[in-house]
Design a protein around this motif. Structure first.
Motif, PDB file in Angstrom:
ATOM      1  N   ASP A  73      39.357  15.260 -49.102  1.00 44.37           N
ATOM      2  CA  ASP A  73      38.788  15.455 -50.435  1.00 44.37           C
ATOM      3  C   ASP A  73      39.564  14.752 -51.542  1.00 44.37           C
ATOM      4  O   ASP A  73      39.464  15.112 -52.706  1.00 44.37           O
ATOM      5  CB  ASP A  73      38.682  16.959 -50.746  1.00 44.37           C
ATOM      6  CG  ASP A  73      39.957  17.724 -50.403  1.00 44.37           C
ATOM      7  OD1 ASP A  73      41.029  17.097 -50.385  1.00 44.37           O
ATOM      8  OD2 ASP A  73      39.864  18.936 -50.149  1.00 44.37           O
TER       9      ASP A  73
ATOM     10  N   SER B 257      34.084  15.615 -54.343  1.00 44.68           N
ATOM     11  CA  SER B 257      33.401  16.909 -54.339  1.00 44.68           C
ATOM     12  C   SER B 257      32.135  16.957 -53.493  1.00 44.68           C
ATOM     13  O   SER B 257      31.765  18.030 -53.007  1.00 44.68           O
ATOM     14  CB  SER B 257      33.058  17.323 -55.780  1.00 44.68           C
ATOM     15  OG  SER B 257      32.251  16.339 -56.414  1.00 44.68           O
ATOM     16  N   ASP B 258      31.457  15.832 -53.307  1.00 45.08           N
ATOM     17  CA  ASP B 258      30.204  15.828 -52.563  1.00 45.08           C
ATOM     18  C   ASP B 258      30.480  15.853 -51.053  1.00 45.08           C
ATOM     19  O   ASP B 258      31.128  14.925 -50.531  1.00 45.08           O
ATOM     20  CB  ASP B 258      29.400  14.580 -52.923  1.00 45.08           C
ATOM     21  CG  ASP B 258      28.045  14.552 -52.256  1.00 45.08           C
ATOM     22  OD1 ASP B 258      27.998  14.280 -51.031  1.00 45.08           O
ATOM     23  OD2 ASP B 258      27.046  14.810 -52.935  1.00 45.08           O
ATOM     24  N   PRO B 259      30.001  16.882 -50.328  1.00 45.44           N
ATOM     25  CA  PRO B 259      30.287  16.981 -48.885  1.00 45.44           C
ATOM     26  C   PRO B 259      29.845  15.753 -48.090  1.00 45.44           C
ATOM     27  O   PRO B 259      30.532  15.353 -47.136  1.00 45.44           O
ATOM     28  CB  PRO B 259      29.518  18.232 -48.453  1.00 45.44           C
ATOM     29  CG  PRO B 259      29.431  19.065 -49.690  1.00 45.44           C
ATOM     30  CD  PRO B 259      29.276  18.080 -50.811  1.00 45.44           C
TER      31      PRO B 259
ATOM     32  N   ILE C 126      32.340  12.984 -48.833  1.00 43.78           N
ATOM     33  CA  ILE C 126      33.601  13.345 -48.189  1.00 43.78           C
ATOM     34  C   ILE C 126      33.532  13.055 -46.696  1.00 43.78           C
ATOM     35  O   ILE C 126      34.464  12.497 -46.100  1.00 43.78           O
ATOM     36  CB  ILE C 126      33.943  14.822 -48.453  1.00 43.78           C
ATOM     37  CG1 ILE C 126      34.334  15.020 -49.918  1.00 43.78           C
ATOM     38  CG2 ILE C 126      35.072  15.293 -47.533  1.00 43.78           C
ATOM     39  CD1 ILE C 126      34.520  16.471 -50.323  1.00 43.78           C
ATOM     40  N   THR C 127      32.408  13.408 -46.078  1.00 40.63           N
ATOM     41  CA  THR C 127      32.243  13.178 -44.641  1.00 40.63           C
ATOM     42  C   THR C 127      32.282  11.690 -44.320  1.00 40.63           C
ATOM     43  O   THR C 127      32.925  11.262 -43.350  1.00 40.63           O
ATOM     44  CB  THR C 127      30.923  13.797 -44.155  1.00 40.63           C
ATOM     45  OG1 THR C 127      30.945  15.205 -44.421  1.00 40.63           O
ATOM     46  CG2 THR C 127      30.738  13.578 -42.666  1.00 40.63           C
TER      47      THR C 127
ATOM     48  N   VAL D  36      41.688  19.551 -45.329  1.00 40.13           N
ATOM     49  CA  VAL D  36      40.754  20.070 -46.327  1.00 40.13           C
ATOM     50  C   VAL D  36      41.541  21.047 -47.192  1.00 40.13           C
ATOM     51  O   VAL D  36      42.132  21.999 -46.672  1.00 40.13           O
ATOM     52  CB  VAL D  36      39.575  20.799 -45.668  1.00 40.13           C
ATOM     53  CG1 VAL D  36      38.665  21.412 -46.729  1.00 40.13           C
ATOM     54  CG2 VAL D  36      38.799  19.864 -44.765  1.00 40.13           C
TER      55      VAL D  36
ATOM     56  N   HIS E 184      39.887  23.798 -52.868  1.00 38.63           N
ATOM     57  CA  HIS E 184      38.786  22.930 -53.298  1.00 38.63           C
ATOM     58  C   HIS E 184      37.552  23.807 -53.524  1.00 38.63           C
ATOM     59  O   HIS E 184      37.258  24.693 -52.716  1.00 38.63           O
ATOM     60  CB  HIS E 184      38.507  21.897 -52.210  1.00 38.63           C
ATOM     61  CG  HIS E 184      37.520  20.839 -52.576  1.00 38.63           C
ATOM     62  ND1 HIS E 184      36.160  21.076 -52.616  1.00 38.63           N
ATOM     63  CD2 HIS E 184      37.676  19.530 -52.909  1.00 38.63           C
ATOM     64  CE1 HIS E 184      35.536  19.957 -52.959  1.00 38.63           C
ATOM     65  NE2 HIS E 184      36.426  19.012 -53.145  1.00 38.63           N
TER      66      HIS E 184
ATOM     67  N   THR F  71      32.745  21.765 -47.197  1.00 36.65           N
ATOM     68  CA  THR F  71      33.408  20.525 -46.810  1.00 36.65           C
ATOM     69  C   THR F  71      33.917  20.596 -45.371  1.00 36.65           C
ATOM     70  O   THR F  71      33.688  19.684 -44.563  1.00 36.65           O
ATOM     71  CB  THR F  71      34.589  20.232 -47.758  1.00 36.65           C
ATOM     72  OG1 THR F  71      34.081  20.003 -49.081  1.00 36.65           O
ATOM     73  CG2 THR F  71      35.370  19.016 -47.310  1.00 36.65           C
TER      74      THR F  71
END
Length: 246
Positions: free
Chosen positions: A165, A185-187, A190-191, A220, A224, A230
């Motif tokens: 993150d 912040s956006d999963p 992040i992935t 992680v 967060h 996440t």
């Protein structure tokens, strides 16, 4: 046979309240042990959760600075730093031992972690302390950092860590939290960030450069805002690519 394995770790026991929700999606817990957060009671509770979910137990020591959550440079002598780190790690280890568990790893927190990545003296202090007192535990440290390099030279176990993150600079340090874009912040994004590091061995910096990196464990941050989502997204993405988590 699947030979691909990746660890997912998370900073826990920090009083955020989402520890149990995250546990199903991680394989290692970095447990706050009194420096930036936590106390004997919270360490014991977090270790009990880790045992319940089959998660490896690690100590997450810090500068003794709860006021700033261990995230700012803290003025402290080398002897005082060694003393507080010893107390924090021993607290975690002794509680783990009392429950029939080993201390799998040690990962410095916050400003101490960042100091250990670039400062020979801080890195050497941590490595010497671990080598003398906790040699069976491995260190979580960034690729090509002072901490990782000095630990390897001292024949300590190291697991190279990347951050899910956080954004990176070209020297593989993290963008300061004070700057825009430092925390992802956006999963989904992040992935993508994680899978690029894990599968390609590259990280795209905040300036768009592609820099070599090595990922054995993915962090992680438990504090967060979207930590649970996440962790779940990363867990699924790795499983979908036939990685063993652990």
């Amino acid at each position: 046979m699947n030979l691909r394995r990746i660890d997912i770790n998370c900073d826990l026991g920090e009083g955020i309240g989402n520890d149990e929700a995250i546990m199903p999606y991680i394989s290692s817990a970095n447990i706050a042990c009194g420096g930036h957060a936590g106390n004997k009671k919270t360490v014991a509770k977090t270790i009990e959760l880790a045992i319940r979910y089959g998660v490896k137990i690690g100590a997450h020591p810090s500068y003794p600075d709860k006021k700033n959550f261990g995230r700012v440079t803290f003025p402290i002598s080398s002897s005082a730093l060694a003393e507080t780190l010893m107390e924090q790690i021993l607290l975690t280890q002794e509680i783990a031992f009392s429950k029939g568990q080993e201390l799998n790893h040690i990962k410095p927190h916050g400003a101490l972690y960042h100091a250990a990545t670039r400062n020979d003296d801080v890195a050497s202090l941590i490595v010497e302390l671990v080598k003398r007192n906790f040699k069976k535990s491995i260190l979580y440290a960034p690729f090509r950092s002072k901490l990782a390099d000095i630990a390897i030279k001292n024949k300590l176990g190291v697991k190279h860590e990347v951050f899910a993150d956080r954004s990176y600079l070209s020297d593989l340090s993290l963008v300061s939290r004070q700057h825009a874009g430092a925390v992802l912040s956006d999963p989904d994004l992040i992935t993508q960030h994680v899978m690029h590091m894990v599968e390609k061995g590259k990280v795209k910096t905040i300036n768009g450069e592609e820099i070599e990196i090595f990922a054995e464990t993915v962090c992680v941050h438990g504090d967060h805002p979207g930590a649970v989502a996440t962790a779940a997204a990363i867990f699924k993405a790795l499983k979908d690519k036939n990685y063993t988590i652990g």
